[in-house]
Write a protein that holds these residues in place. Sequence first.
Motif, PDB file in Angstrom:
ATOM      1  N   MET A 199       0.856  -1.163   0.000  1.00 40.33           N
ATOM      2  CA  MET A 199       0.000   0.000   0.000  1.00 40.33           C
ATOM      3  C   MET A 199       0.903   1.228   0.000  1.00 40.33           C
ATOM      4  O   MET A 199       1.920   1.257   0.680  1.00 40.33           O
ATOM      5  N   GLU A 200       0.505   2.226  -0.766  1.00 38.33           N
ATOM      6  CA  GLU A 200       1.308   3.428  -0.877  1.00 38.33           C
ATOM      7  C   GLU A 200       0.454   4.670  -0.679  1.00 38.33           C
ATOM      8  O   GLU A 200      -0.693   4.711  -1.126  1.00 38.33           O
ATOM      9  N   ALA A 201       1.026   5.658  -0.023  1.00 38.49           N
ATOM     10  CA  ALA A 201       0.386   6.969   0.138  1.00 38.49           C
ATOM     11  C   ALA A 201       1.441   8.026  -0.143  1.00 38.49           C
ATOM     12  O   ALA A 201       2.624   7.828   0.143  1.00 38.49           O
ATOM     13  N   ARG A 202       0.994   9.150  -0.735  1.00 41.26           N
ATOM     14  CA  ARG A 202       1.917  10.239  -1.092  1.00 41.26           C
ATOM     15  C   ARG A 202       1.333  11.585  -0.700  1.00 41.26           C
ATOM     16  O   ARG A 202       0.119  11.752  -0.738  1.00 41.26           O
ATOM     17  N   TRP A 203       2.215  12.513  -0.377  1.00 48.02           N
ATOM     18  CA  TRP A 203       1.790  13.888  -0.175  1.00 48.02           C
ATOM     19  C   TRP A 203       2.931  14.829  -0.525  1.00 48.02           C
ATOM     20  O   TRP A 203       4.095  14.443  -0.532  1.00 48.02           O
ATOM     21  N   HIS A 204       2.567  16.085  -0.816  1.00 49.59           N
ATOM     22  CA  HIS A 204       3.525  17.157  -1.108  1.00 49.59           C
ATOM     23  C   HIS A 204       3.055  18.430  -0.426  1.00 49.59           C
ATOM     24  O   HIS A 204       1.853  18.659  -0.317  1.00 49.59           O
ATOM     25  N   ILE A 205       4.024  19.241  -0.010  1.00 51.47           N
ATOM     26  CA  ILE A 205       3.672  20.522   0.600  1.00 51.47           C
ATOM     27  C   ILE A 205       4.872  21.461   0.510  1.00 51.47           C
ATOM     28  O   ILE A 205       6.020  21.002   0.422  1.00 51.47           O
ATOM     29  N   ARG A 206       4.616  22.739   0.520  1.00 46.62           N
ATOM     30  CA  ARG A 206       5.675  23.750   0.560  1.00 46.62           C
ATOM     31  C   ARG A 206       5.740  24.311   1.975  1.00 46.62           C
ATOM     32  O   ARG A 206       4.721  24.685   2.550  1.00 46.62           O
ATOM     33  N   ILE A 207       6.966  24.396   2.499  1.00 46.00           N
ATOM     34  CA  ILE A 207       7.184  24.855   3.869  1.00 46.00           C
ATOM     35  C   ILE A 207       8.119  26.058   3.848  1.00 46.00           C
ATOM     36  O   ILE A 207       9.149  26.042   3.150  1.00 46.00           O
ATOM     37  N   ALA A 208       7.792  27.056   4.602  1.00 44.16           N
ATOM     38  CA  ALA A 208       8.575  28.294   4.660  1.00 44.16           C
ATOM     39  C   ALA A 208       9.770  28.134   5.598  1.00 44.16           C
ATOM     40  O   ALA A 208       9.894  28.830   6.615  1.00 44.16           O
ATOM     41  N   ARG A 209      10.616  27.211   5.273  1.00 34.99           N
ATOM     42  CA  ARG A 209      11.881  26.958   5.985  1.00 34.99           C
ATOM     43  C   ARG A 209      12.876  26.418   4.966  1.00 34.99           C
ATOM     44  O   ARG A 209      12.495  25.866   3.937  1.00 34.99           O
ATOM     45  N   SER A 210      14.158  26.523   5.251  1.00 35.62           N
ATOM     46  CA  SER A 210      15.185  26.052   4.328  1.00 35.62           C
ATOM     47  C   SER A 210      15.178  24.522   4.258  1.00 35.62           C
ATOM     48  O   SER A 210      14.738  23.843   5.197  1.00 35.62           O
ATOM     49  N   PRO A 211      15.684  23.951   3.149  1.00 32.55           N
ATOM     50  CA  PRO A 211      15.774  22.484   3.069  1.00 32.55           C
ATOM     51  C   PRO A 211      16.581  21.886   4.224  1.00 32.55           C
ATOM     52  O   PRO A 211      16.229  20.822   4.738  1.00 32.55           O
ATOM     53  N   GLU A 212      17.632  22.575   4.659  1.00 30.08           N
ATOM     54  CA  GLU A 212      18.445  22.060   5.764  1.00 30.08           C
ATOM     55  C   GLU A 212      17.640  21.996   7.059  1.00 30.08           C
ATOM     56  O   GLU A 212      17.730  21.008   7.805  1.00 30.08           O
ATOM     57  N   ASP A 213      16.857  23.046   7.324  1.00 33.22           N
ATOM     58  CA  ASP A 213      16.024  23.056   8.541  1.00 33.22           C
ATOM     59  C   ASP A 213      14.992  21.933   8.508  1.00 33.22           C
ATOM     60  O   ASP A 213      14.778  21.238   9.506  1.00 33.22           O
ATOM     61  N   VAL A 214      14.337  21.770   7.357  1.00 30.89           N
ATOM     62  CA  VAL A 214      13.302  20.739   7.233  1.00 30.89           C
ATOM     63  C   VAL A 214      13.938  19.358   7.356  1.00 30.89           C
ATOM     64  O   VAL A 214      13.443  18.495   8.094  1.00 30.89           O
ATOM     65  N   PHE A 215      15.055  19.142   6.669  1.00 27.50           N
ATOM     66  CA  PHE A 215      15.735  17.850   6.717  1.00 27.50           C
ATOM     67  C   PHE A 215      16.128  17.498   8.148  1.00 27.50           C
ATOM     68  O   PHE A 215      15.869  16.382   8.618  1.00 27.50           O
ATOM     69  N   ASP A 216      16.769  18.438   8.837  1.00 22.98           N
ATOM     70  CA  ASP A 216      17.224  18.162  10.204  1.00 22.98           C
ATOM     71  C   ASP A 216      16.057  17.871  11.140  1.00 22.98           C
ATOM     72  O   ASP A 216      16.152  16.991  12.014  1.00 22.98           O
ATOM     73  N   PHE A 217      14.949  18.571  10.973  1.00 18.39           N
ATOM     74  CA  PHE A 217      13.759  18.329  11.783  1.00 18.39           C
ATOM     75  C   PHE A 217      13.236  16.914  11.528  1.00 18.39           C
ATOM     76  O   PHE A 217      12.922  16.175  12.470  1.00 18.39           O
ATOM     77  N   LEU A 218      13.143  16.529  10.253  1.00 16.88           N
ATOM     78  CA  LEU A 218      12.627  15.201   9.922  1.00 16.88           C
ATOM     79  C   LEU A 218      13.578  14.089  10.362  1.00 16.88           C
ATOM     80  O   LEU A 218      13.133  13.042  10.842  1.00 16.88           O
ATOM     81  N   ALA A 219      14.879  14.298  10.192  1.00 20.18           N
ATOM     82  CA  ALA A 219      15.849  13.254  10.523  1.00 20.18           C
ATOM     83  C   ALA A 219      15.839  12.917  12.016  1.00 20.18           C
ATOM     84  O   ALA A 219      16.121  11.777  12.395  1.00 20.18           O
ATOM     85  N   ASP A 220      15.514  13.896  12.839  1.00 19.11           N
ATOM     86  CA  ASP A 220      15.398  13.635  14.276  1.00 19.11           C
ATOM     87  C   ASP A 220      13.981  13.130  14.532  1.00 19.11           C
ATOM     88  O   ASP A 220      13.055  13.894  14.764  1.00 19.11           O
ATOM     89  N   LEU A 221      13.822  11.834  14.452  1.00 23.74           N
ATOM     90  CA  LEU A 221      12.491  11.216  14.530  1.00 23.74           C
ATOM     91  C   LEU A 221      11.769  11.541  15.832  1.00 23.74           C
ATOM     92  O   LEU A 221      10.554  11.394  15.923  1.00 23.74           O
ATOM     93  N   ARG A 222      12.495  12.018  16.824  1.00 24.58           N
ATOM     94  CA  ARG A 222      11.841  12.424  18.069  1.00 24.58           C
ATOM     95  C   ARG A 222      10.873  13.572  17.831  1.00 24.58           C
ATOM     96  O   ARG A 222       9.998  13.828  18.653  1.00 24.58           O
ATOM     97  N   ASN A 223      10.972  14.240  16.678  1.00 24.64           N
ATOM     98  CA  ASN A 223      10.024  15.296  16.306  1.00 24.64           C
ATOM     99  C   ASN A 223       8.740  14.752  15.687  1.00 24.64           C
ATOM    100  O   ASN A 223       7.780  15.498  15.515  1.00 24.64           O
ATOM    101  N   GLU A 224       8.715  13.485  15.325  1.00 25.19           N
ATOM    102  CA  GLU A 224       7.565  12.933  14.607  1.00 25.19           C
ATOM    103  C   GLU A 224       6.222  13.161  15.296  1.00 25.19           C
ATOM    104  O   GLU A 224       5.233  13.470  14.621  1.00 25.19           O
ATOM    105  N   PRO A 225       6.104  13.027  16.614  1.00 27.69           N
ATOM    106  CA  PRO A 225       4.789  13.264  17.221  1.00 27.69           C
ATOM    107  C   PRO A 225       4.219  14.659  16.961  1.00 27.69           C
ATOM    108  O   PRO A 225       3.018  14.868  17.076  1.00 27.69           O
ATOM    109  N   GLN A 226       5.057  15.613  16.549  1.00 28.11           N
ATOM    110  CA  GLN A 226       4.573  16.960  16.251  1.00 28.11           C
ATOM    111  C   GLN A 226       3.796  17.015  14.936  1.00 28.11           C
ATOM    112  O   GLN A 226       3.037  17.952  14.719  1.00 28.11           O
ATOM    113  N   PHE A 227       4.002  16.007  14.050  1.00 27.29           N
ATOM    114  CA  PHE A 227       3.266  16.014  12.783  1.00 27.29           C
ATOM    115  C   PHE A 227       2.585  14.680  12.477  1.00 27.29           C
ATOM    116  O   PHE A 227       1.934  14.531  11.446  1.00 27.29           O
ATOM    117  N   ASN A 228       2.736  13.723  13.372  1.00 20.91           N
ATOM    118  CA  ASN A 228       2.077  12.434  13.207  1.00 20.91           C
ATOM    119  C   ASN A 228       1.441  12.054  14.540  1.00 20.91           C
ATOM    120  O   ASN A 228       2.122  11.572  15.442  1.00 20.91           O
TER     121      ASN A 228
END
Length: 145
Positions: free
Chosen positions: A1-30
């Motif tokens: 099963m596959e699901a996809r989404w896209h969105i534009r975020i007003a932050r730099s790619p580095e900021d977004v990447f670092d936030f996502l890579a630290d999975l401890r942030n996941e409860p903030q968006f999941n």
Amino acid sequence: MEARWHIRIARSPEDVFDFLADLRNEPQFNPDASNVQQVTPGPIGLGTSYTEDFRRIGAYTTTIDRYERPRELRFDARNPKVDAQVTFTLAPAGDGETDVGCVVELTMKGAMRFMEPMLRGRIQREIETSRGPLLKQALEQPATT
């Protein structure tokens, strides 16, 4: 099963990447994720592993298996009922913004395979409609002091 989404975020790619890579942030968006703990020592990068609880599914062991900062990040999540591969792609969108794409691939196991046809639509809708906006909200909200 596959699901996809896209969105534009007003932050730099580095900021977004670092936030996502630290999975401890996941409860903030999941809202299904909780109790996320990094289990490998040291800085976050390729091979970093986490444990987390997932509502209705149980405990996962999740490992970063692709780490190409700030363009692509993939998590491999293992659970006795459902395995998941979650891939984030990031691209600069000008003016300090980032286009974020996400592909979630779920593999049902055991008895869950038989429930997949009944669950597919609900799970896909939930992932595709809520995760991106919640990530945007988490990253764009003003910092609290």
